[in-house]
Motif scaffolding. Structure first.
Motif, PDB file in Angstrom:
ATOM      1  N   ALA A  27      31.176 -38.900  26.215  1.00  0.00           N
ATOM      2  CA  ALA A  27      31.062 -39.022  27.668  1.00  0.00           C
ATOM      3  C   ALA A  27      29.828 -39.884  27.941  1.00  0.00           C
ATOM      4  CB  ALA A  27      30.894 -37.641  28.284  1.00  0.00           C
ATOM      5  N   LEU A  28      29.830 -40.562  29.058  1.00  0.00           N
ATOM      6  CA  LEU A  28      28.646 -41.330  29.476  1.00  0.00           C
ATOM      7  C   LEU A  28      28.163 -40.784  30.804  1.00  0.00           C
ATOM      8  CD1 LEU A  28      29.494 -45.072  28.681  1.00  0.00           C
ATOM      9  CD2 LEU A  28      27.987 -43.517  27.419  1.00  0.00           C
ATOM     10  N   TRP A  29      26.878 -40.544  30.868  1.00  0.00           N
ATOM     11  CA  TRP A  29      26.289 -39.962  32.067  1.00  0.00           C
ATOM     12  C   TRP A  29      25.008 -40.716  32.388  1.00  0.00           C
ATOM     13  CZ3 TRP A  29      27.937 -36.334  35.423  1.00  0.00           C
ATOM     14  CH2 TRP A  29      27.008 -35.850  36.347  1.00  0.00           C
ATOM     15  N   GLN A  30      24.847 -41.102  33.619  1.00  0.00           N
ATOM     16  CA  GLN A  30      23.633 -41.805  34.040  1.00  0.00           C
ATOM     17  C   GLN A  30      22.689 -40.804  34.691  1.00  0.00           C
ATOM     18  OE1 GLN A  30      22.682 -45.377  34.004  1.00  0.00           O
ATOM     19  NE2 GLN A  30      20.798 -44.215  34.393  1.00  0.00           N
ATOM     20  N   PRO A  31      21.580 -40.454  34.000  1.00  0.00           N
ATOM     21  CA  PRO A  31      20.647 -39.501  34.634  1.00  0.00           C
ATOM     22  C   PRO A  31      19.983 -40.155  35.845  1.00  0.00           C
ATOM     23  CG  PRO A  31      20.118 -39.868  32.291  1.00  0.00           C
ATOM     24  CD  PRO A  31      21.126 -40.901  32.681  1.00  0.00           C
ATOM     25  N   THR A  32      19.576 -39.345  36.806  1.00  0.00           N
ATOM     26  CA  THR A  32      18.831 -39.864  37.954  1.00  0.00           C
ATOM     27  C   THR A  32      17.499 -40.418  37.439  1.00  0.00           C
ATOM     28  OG1 THR A  32      19.827 -38.107  39.262  1.00  0.00           O
ATOM     29  CG2 THR A  32      17.952 -39.264  40.242  1.00  0.00           C
ATOM     30  N   PRO A  33      17.163 -41.667  37.787  1.00  0.00           N
ATOM     31  CA  PRO A  33      15.922 -42.255  37.262  1.00  0.00           C
ATOM     32  C   PRO A  33      14.719 -41.359  37.540  1.00  0.00           C
ATOM     33  CG  PRO A  33      17.199 -43.902  38.456  1.00  0.00           C
ATOM     34  CD  PRO A  33      17.887 -42.588  38.676  1.00  0.00           C
ATOM     35  N   GLY A  34      13.881 -41.191  36.527  1.00  0.00           N
ATOM     36  CA  GLY A  34      12.660 -40.415  36.696  1.00  0.00           C
ATOM     37  C   GLY A  34      12.808 -38.926  36.478  1.00  0.00           C
ATOM     38  N   MET A  35      14.046 -38.429  36.358  1.00  0.00           N
ATOM     39  CA  MET A  35      14.217 -36.986  36.157  1.00  0.00           C
ATOM     40  C   MET A  35      14.243 -36.644  34.665  1.00  0.00           C
ATOM     41  SD  MET A  35      14.469 -35.537  39.140  1.00  0.00           S
ATOM     42  CE  MET A  35      15.678 -34.307  39.646  1.00  0.00           C
ATOM     43  N   GLN A  36      13.837 -35.420  34.350  1.00  0.00           N
ATOM     44  CA  GLN A  36      13.956 -34.942  32.972  1.00  0.00           C
ATOM     45  C   GLN A  36      15.278 -34.200  32.810  1.00  0.00           C
ATOM     46  OE1 GLN A  36      10.373 -32.597  32.514  1.00  0.00           O
ATOM     47  NE2 GLN A  36       9.221 -34.372  31.800  1.00  0.00           N
ATOM     48  N   LEU A  37      15.861 -34.313  31.610  1.00  0.00           N
ATOM     49  CA  LEU A  37      17.098 -33.590  31.316  1.00  0.00           C
ATOM     50  C   LEU A  37      16.766 -32.184  30.841  1.00  0.00           C
ATOM     51  CD1 LEU A  37      19.489 -35.950  29.325  1.00  0.00           C
ATOM     52  CD2 LEU A  37      19.746 -35.056  31.654  1.00  0.00           C
ATOM     53  N   ALA A  38      17.511 -31.203  31.293  1.00  0.00           N
ATOM     54  CA  ALA A  38      17.411 -29.824  30.793  1.00  0.00           C
ATOM     55  C   ALA A  38      18.745 -29.516  30.128  1.00  0.00           C
ATOM     56  CB  ALA A  38      17.161 -28.874  31.954  1.00  0.00           C
ATOM     57  N   LEU A  39      18.727 -29.115  28.863  1.00  0.00           N
ATOM     58  CA  LEU A  39      19.954 -28.892  28.112  1.00  0.00           C
ATOM     59  C   LEU A  39      19.982 -27.481  27.553  1.00  0.00           C
ATOM     60  CD1 LEU A  39      19.836 -32.195  26.046  1.00  0.00           C
ATOM     61  CD2 LEU A  39      21.496 -31.648  27.818  1.00  0.00           C
ATOM     62  N   SER A  40      21.139 -26.872  27.540  1.00  0.00           N
ATOM     63  CA  SER A  40      21.245 -25.526  26.966  1.00  0.00           C
ATOM     64  C   SER A  40      22.670 -25.247  26.507  1.00  0.00           C
ATOM     65  CB  SER A  40      20.826 -24.501  28.019  1.00  0.00           C
ATOM     66  OG  SER A  40      20.923 -23.201  27.485  1.00  0.00           O
ATOM     67  N   SER A  41      22.816 -24.532  25.395  1.00  0.00           N
ATOM     68  CA  SER A  41      24.138 -24.111  24.905  1.00  0.00           C
ATOM     69  C   SER A  41      24.182 -22.606  24.784  1.00  0.00           C
ATOM     70  CB  SER A  41      24.397 -24.668  23.496  1.00  0.00           C
ATOM     71  OG  SER A  41      24.465 -26.053  23.511  1.00  0.00           O
ATOM     72  N   ASP A  42      25.323 -22.038  25.075  1.00  0.00           N
ATOM     73  CA  ASP A  42      25.555 -20.609  24.846  1.00  0.00           C
ATOM     74  C   ASP A  42      26.962 -20.416  24.329  1.00  0.00           C
ATOM     75  OD1 ASP A  42      23.745 -18.384  25.218  1.00  0.00           O
ATOM     76  OD2 ASP A  42      23.342 -19.258  27.182  1.00  0.00           O
ATOM     77  N   MET A  43      27.089 -19.558  23.338  1.00  0.00           N
ATOM     78  CA  MET A  43      28.375 -19.315  22.704  1.00  0.00           C
ATOM     79  C   MET A  43      28.826 -17.895  23.060  1.00  0.00           C
ATOM     80  SD  MET A  43      29.199 -20.333  18.861  1.00  0.00           S
ATOM     81  CE  MET A  43      27.901 -19.474  18.051  1.00  0.00           C
ATOM     82  N   LEU A  44      30.110 -17.744  23.318  1.00  0.00           N
ATOM     83  CA  LEU A  44      30.675 -16.415  23.582  1.00  0.00           C
ATOM     84  C   LEU A  44      31.754 -16.125  22.551  1.00  0.00           C
ATOM     85  CD1 LEU A  44      29.355 -16.914  26.459  1.00  0.00           C
ATOM     86  CD2 LEU A  44      31.201 -15.540  27.353  1.00  0.00           C
ATOM     87  N   ILE A  45      31.617 -15.007  21.851  1.00  0.00           N
ATOM     88  CA  ILE A  45      32.555 -14.644  20.789  1.00  0.00           C
ATOM     89  C   ILE A  45      33.217 -13.318  21.140  1.00  0.00           C
ATOM     90  CG2 ILE A  45      32.679 -13.974  18.343  1.00  0.00           C
ATOM     91  CD1 ILE A  45      30.450 -15.929  17.814  1.00  0.00           C
ATOM     92  N   GLU A  46      34.521 -13.285  20.979  1.00  0.00           N
ATOM     93  CA  GLU A  46      35.267 -12.060  21.281  1.00  0.00           C
ATOM     94  C   GLU A  46      34.762 -10.911  20.411  1.00  0.00           C
ATOM     95  OE1 GLU A  46      39.526 -12.447  21.138  1.00  0.00           O
ATOM     96  OE2 GLU A  46      39.816 -10.413  21.877  1.00  0.00           O
ATOM     97  N   GLY A  47      34.578  -9.738  21.027  1.00  0.00           N
ATOM     98  CA  GLY A  47      34.128  -8.559  20.287  1.00  0.00           C
ATOM     99  C   GLY A  47      32.613  -8.459  20.221  1.00  0.00           C
ATOM    100  N   ARG A  48      31.945  -9.588  20.451  1.00  0.00           N
ATOM    101  CA  ARG A  48      30.491  -9.604  20.389  1.00  0.00           C
ATOM    102  C   ARG A  48      29.925  -9.761  21.807  1.00  0.00           C
ATOM    103  NH1 ARG A  48      25.698  -8.115  18.118  1.00  0.00           N
ATOM    104  NH2 ARG A  48      26.818  -7.799  16.209  1.00  0.00           N
ATOM    105  N   HIS A  49      30.456 -10.733  22.536  1.00  0.00           N
ATOM    106  CA  HIS A  49      29.962 -11.011  23.892  1.00  0.00           C
ATOM    107  C   HIS A  49      30.916 -10.569  24.984  1.00  0.00           C
ATOM    108  CE1 HIS A  49      27.961 -13.998  21.277  1.00  0.00           C
ATOM    109  NE2 HIS A  49      26.924 -13.594  21.946  1.00  0.00           N
ATOM    110  N   PHE A  50      32.157 -10.353  24.624  1.00  0.00           N
ATOM    111  CA  PHE A  50      33.102  -9.870  25.632  1.00  0.00           C
ATOM    112  C   PHE A  50      34.160  -9.019  24.955  1.00  0.00           C
ATOM    113  CE2 PHE A  50      34.518 -14.088  24.296  1.00  0.00           C
ATOM    114  CZ  PHE A  50      35.867 -13.918  24.049  1.00  0.00           C
TER     115      PHE A  50
END
Ligand code: ADP
Ligand code: MG
Length: 321
Positions: A27-50
């Protein structure tokens, strides 16, 4: 249905802000000039998280909500996300509901799905969110200061209450269970509050594993301690009417160590109290003052008379529980 038909049918929508969305190698994404990117991942596994009993629509919501909650905790504005999905089989009814729950929340935050991966395997959902924050404005864990007030948003303990009913340890009438279950299965990420706390809060974290455990991360990385009061557990907007029905010790355990709340826990200088309350009212998010940050290390829980209450409950840790 093959992998590519599945993606096209359930996950591909026309790109809006993305320069290139689903369908190419990146994918291509153009960040807003001057802003910092905040990135985060979360995984959900059956039996563990739901639980396997969760509705697909709720699961679609929750998978994105827990990720948005991390952006909220940093005061970042959500932009886009990717979805890596392992599915045991192609179940069109399930996929339809799952993607509905996912896109309803995405649309509510005006963000788009820009890519991902799809594979056969045990049910596993991993979302990565991308947000933006002005340089220096991100709310972090290591910046709590002695003397700060400690606040929590929304209500805490309800998700744990629902879990205890599922476990057969507790009984609730049907309407109370519907409310508690909604808190467990469809948490509300406090994105607007997080953004409103930029420049007001000193430190912030979202409550995923339990209030005390997550506060512990703030204390450890900020090299400070805390006093948590319990009067707000007696009565405040942070405790729902259904939680009020519990005996005090249970209520305290669920509120302080329940987990899965996805509320914000944050600290702010005492003289910022009015601005905290302004941020709360501007974003229609209840906020409760629950304690203070101290120079002295350690975490003390005290009742209305100032007497220490012993801690017998631990927060959730995937490798110790
Ligand atoms: P590649 O093999 O080049 O990594 P894939 O065949 O895995 O690409 O995926 C094809 C396209 O579909 C890519 O643009 C990818 O980002 C997207 N995609 C795959 N799975 C998902 C999904 N679950 N949700 C959104 N986009 C997806
Ligand atoms: Mg791939």
């Amino acid at each position: 249905m093959g992998e590519f038909d599945l993606i096209a049918r359930f996950f591909q929508r026309p790109a809006r802000n993305a320069l290139v969305g689903v369908g190419d190698d990146c994918a291509l994404w153009q960040p807003t000039p001057g802003m910092q990117l905040a990135l985060s991942s979360d995984m959900l596994i059956e039996g563990r998280h739901f639980l396997s009993t969760v509705y697909a629509r709720c699961l679609g919501h929750k998978a994105l909500a827990v990720n948005l909650s991390d952006l909220a905790a940093c005061g970042a504005k959500p932009c886009a996300f990717t979805l890596a999905l392992a599915l045991p089989r192609v179940d069109e009814v399930w996929l339809d509901k799952f993607s509905q729950g996912l896109f309803d929340l995405a649309d509510a935050h005006n963000i788009e799905l820009i890519g991902g991966d799809t594979t056969q395997g045990p049910l596993n959902i991993c979302i990565t969110v991308m947000g933006e924050v002005p340089p220096g404005d991100a709310l972090l864990r290591h910046t709590a200061q002695a003397g700060d007030h400690i606040y929590v948003s929304g209500t805490v303990g309800d998700a744990r209450l629902a879990l205890e009913v599922f476990r057969g340890h507790h009984a609730l009438d049907a309407s109370a269970m519907t409310r508690a279950r909604a808190r467990m299965e469809m948490p509300t990420p406090r994105v607007a509050l997080g953004m409103a706390l930029r420049g007001v809060a000193n430190a912030c974290i979202d409550i995923s594993d339990g209030l005390l455990g997550d506060l512990g991360h703030v204390l450890q990385s900020s090299h400070v301690g805390a006093i948590i009061h319990t009067d707000w557990i007696e009565e405040s907007v942070a405790i729902s009417a259904d939680m009020q029905e519990l005996a005090f010790n249970k209520r305290m355990e669920f509120a302080l160590a329940g987990g899965d709340d996805y509320e914000l826990l944050f600290t702010a200088p005492a003289d910022q109290h009015e601005w905290v309350m302004q941020a709360a009212s501007d974003t229609d998010t209840p906020v409760t003052h629950i304690g203070e940050i101290t120079h002295d290390l350690g975490l003390n829980i005290v009742d209305a008379q100032g007497l220490a209450i012993s801690r017998r409950f631990a927060s959730f840790d995937h490798f110790t529980s």
